[in-house]
Design a protein around this motif. Structure first.
Motif, PDB file in Angstrom:
ATOM      1  N   ARG A 124       0.857  -1.179   0.000  1.00 21.67           N
ATOM      2  CA  ARG A 124       0.000   0.000   0.000  1.00 21.67           C
ATOM      3  C   ARG A 124       0.897   1.233   0.000  1.00 21.67           C
ATOM      4  O   ARG A 124       2.100   1.141   0.249  1.00 21.67           O
ATOM      5  CB  ARG A 124      -0.956   0.024   1.194  1.00 21.67           C
ATOM      6  N   SER A 126       0.794   5.753   0.756  1.00 18.28           N
ATOM      7  CA  SER A 126       0.115   6.997   1.132  1.00 18.28           C
ATOM      8  C   SER A 126       0.812   8.129   0.397  1.00 18.28           C
ATOM      9  O   SER A 126       2.024   8.335   0.566  1.00 18.28           O
ATOM     10  CB  SER A 126       0.171   7.213   2.645  1.00 18.28           C
ATOM     11  N   THR A 176      -8.941   7.341   1.729  1.00 16.95           N
ATOM     12  CA  THR A 176      -8.395   6.003   1.497  1.00 16.95           C
ATOM     13  C   THR A 176      -9.170   5.315   0.384  1.00 16.95           C
ATOM     14  O   THR A 176     -10.401   5.213   0.437  1.00 16.95           O
ATOM     15  CB  THR A 176      -8.464   5.144   2.771  1.00 16.95           C
ATOM     16  N   THR A 178      -9.571   1.754  -1.876  1.00 20.16           N
ATOM     17  CA  THR A 178      -9.312   0.321  -1.850  1.00 20.16           C
ATOM     18  C   THR A 178      -9.805  -0.305  -3.145  1.00 20.16           C
ATOM     19  O   THR A 178     -10.476   0.344  -3.958  1.00 20.16           O
ATOM     20  CB  THR A 178     -10.022  -0.350  -0.665  1.00 20.16           C
ATOM     21  N   THR A 205      -4.346   7.458   0.664  1.00 20.76           N
ATOM     22  CA  THR A 205      -3.817   6.104   0.855  1.00 20.76           C
ATOM     23  C   THR A 205      -4.488   5.169  -0.140  1.00 20.76           C
ATOM     24  O   THR A 205      -5.709   5.161  -0.275  1.00 20.76           O
ATOM     25  CB  THR A 205      -4.071   5.611   2.282  1.00 20.76           C
ATOM     26  N   ASP A 207      -4.804   1.104  -1.341  1.00 20.07           N
ATOM     27  CA  ASP A 207      -4.619  -0.254  -0.830  1.00 20.07           C
ATOM     28  C   ASP A 207      -5.258  -1.239  -1.815  1.00 20.07           C
ATOM     29  O   ASP A 207      -6.437  -1.560  -1.707  1.00 20.07           O
ATOM     30  CB  ASP A 207      -5.248  -0.394   0.558  1.00 20.07           C
TER      31      ASP A 207
END
Length: 405
Positions: A124, A126, A176, A178, A205, A207
């Motif tokens: 991951r 950031s 974030t 994903t 971020t 992921d």
């Protein structure tokens, strides 16, 4: 002859961890989370690798007419047009003159890429992003040149009500993304002009739930800069940070610390580091060893250290058992030039016994490796699993720091 299963060995010697890294070897593995940081502050501009031990630094040299060149050993930068540019803590693309914002922004006609070089893959990241205007920017993560996932960050009038996941509503703005929720809305619903300190930044971020070794910024509208805490007063908490998979261990040159073995699914591999062909003192090498069960491929990646060493290895590899009635002869393939699938070639047989007259005690005779190759097959064994299944195992030797898949 057809190939039932192949193992690609990318055997180009790794670049030495030399300029700016100092005496600390990358093999000083700690026990904490491994990271690679991009710090772009008024105090310094650098990539920093850390594994809870002593950090290793790759300084980013001063730009020349705002143009910079970074090609490892920890990370590299690439981009369209004239390439990456740096100004006042912001990475962008150099498109215009010697000074000014063109160096520090990426627009909808451009891309900027950060690639991981001498470190493990990331899981991951950031990213300290400065967003200007009605931003819609794709963040593409890839592994070995193949796309793993694509995320999108939106800001200002680039945000569509009801679409995407909203980030925080106050400074510092964070969000974030994903694999399940790849679109994020950053900052607020108003377009932002440049140079507003942390007010026009978003700490995003990503992921993907899978490993990657490169991140590419591709704005569709608006402009984006990649930063590393400049607008946050050099606070390292807002560096651009890659969280890494971590190394499997370290390889020395003795039976006690020099062997790496893995067996997952139908894939098996064991590799032993031998004494250096030059006879030089052995320096521990970090390595990763992994298997893609579905693809039935093996990845063995030793990493060079400071000082760099040409290492020798012996190994045994094997793949899924085959029908004993199948007339196809298994072949072992590799790509020593890191050309990818189009560069595969059959691994040659050794031209003699690699252990009879080694270059130095405890190593191998590198002269038995055919000219133009860096690895060779010592022997091939067929192991019977049942009345109908057999498995081919290859014993191999080689020099250099191979990458296998």
């Amino acid at each position: 002859m057809n190939t039932a299963r192949s193992i690609a060995l990318f055997t180009a010697v790794s670049a030495a961890l030399a300029v700016g890294i100092g005496a600390t070897a990358l093999s000083a593995i700690g026990t904490g989370e491994e990271t690679l940081r991009l710090h772009l502050g008024s105090d310094s501009s650098e990539f920093v690798y850390s594994n809870a031990g002593d950090p290793i630094t790759q300084p980013i040299g001063p730009p020349k007419n705002c143009l910079i060149t970074e090609e490892g050993p920890l990370a590299s930068l690439d981009g369209s047009d004239r390439g990456p540019g740096l100004k006042d803590g912001s990475l962008g693309i150099k498109t215009g003159g010697s000074t000014g914002v063109p160096c520090a922004r990426v627009d909808s006609t451009e891309f900027l890429e950060v690639g991981l070089e001498g470190v493990p893959n990331a899981v991951r990241a950031s990213l300290d992003l400065e967003l200007k205007g009605a931003v819609r920017a794709d963040i593409v993560v890839s592994l070995g040149g193949a796309t793993v996932d694509t995320f999108q960050v939106r800001a200002g009038s680039g945000i569509v009500p009801g679409e995407g996941v909203d980030g925080t509503s106050t400074v510092p703005y964070t969000a974030t993304a994903t694999a399940a929720q790849p679109v994020v809305n950053c900052r607020n619903a108003s377009d932002s002009g440049p140079d507003s300190g942390p007010n026009d930044n978003c700490y995003v971020t990503i992921d993907p739930g899978a490993e990657f070794d490169a991140v590419t910024l591709r704005p569709l509208s608006g402009e984006v800069s990649l930063e590393g805490s400049w607008d946050f007063g050099n606070d390292p908490a807002f560096d651009t940070i890659f969280v890494l998979t971590g190394y499997s261990g370290e390889l020395g040159c003795t039976p006690e610390n020099g062997t790496a073995t893995i067996e997952e699914g139908n894939v098996y591999g064991t590799f032993t580091r031998l004494e250096n062909p030059s006879g030089s003192e052995c320096v521990l090498k970090p390595y990763t060893l992994s298997v893609d069960v579905e693809a039935e491929t093996l990845s063995f990646v030793p990493v060079d250290v400071d000082p760099p060493q040409l290492a020798a290895y012996k190994g045994t590899v094997g793949f899924a058992p085959r029908l004993s009635s199948n007339p196809v002869t298994n072949q072992l393939e590799y790509d020593q030039d890191d050309d990818g699938p189009l560069g595969f070639e059959f691994m040659p047989w050794c031209e003699g016994d690699p252990f009879a007259t080694p270059d130095s005690p405890g190593s191998i005779d590198t002269g038995v490796i055919p000219a133009g190759d860096t690895w060779c097959i010592v022997s091939e064994t067929t192991k019977v699993y049942s009345a109908t299944q057999v498995r081919t195992l290859w014993d191999v030797v080689g020099i250099g720091d191979p990458k296998m898949q």
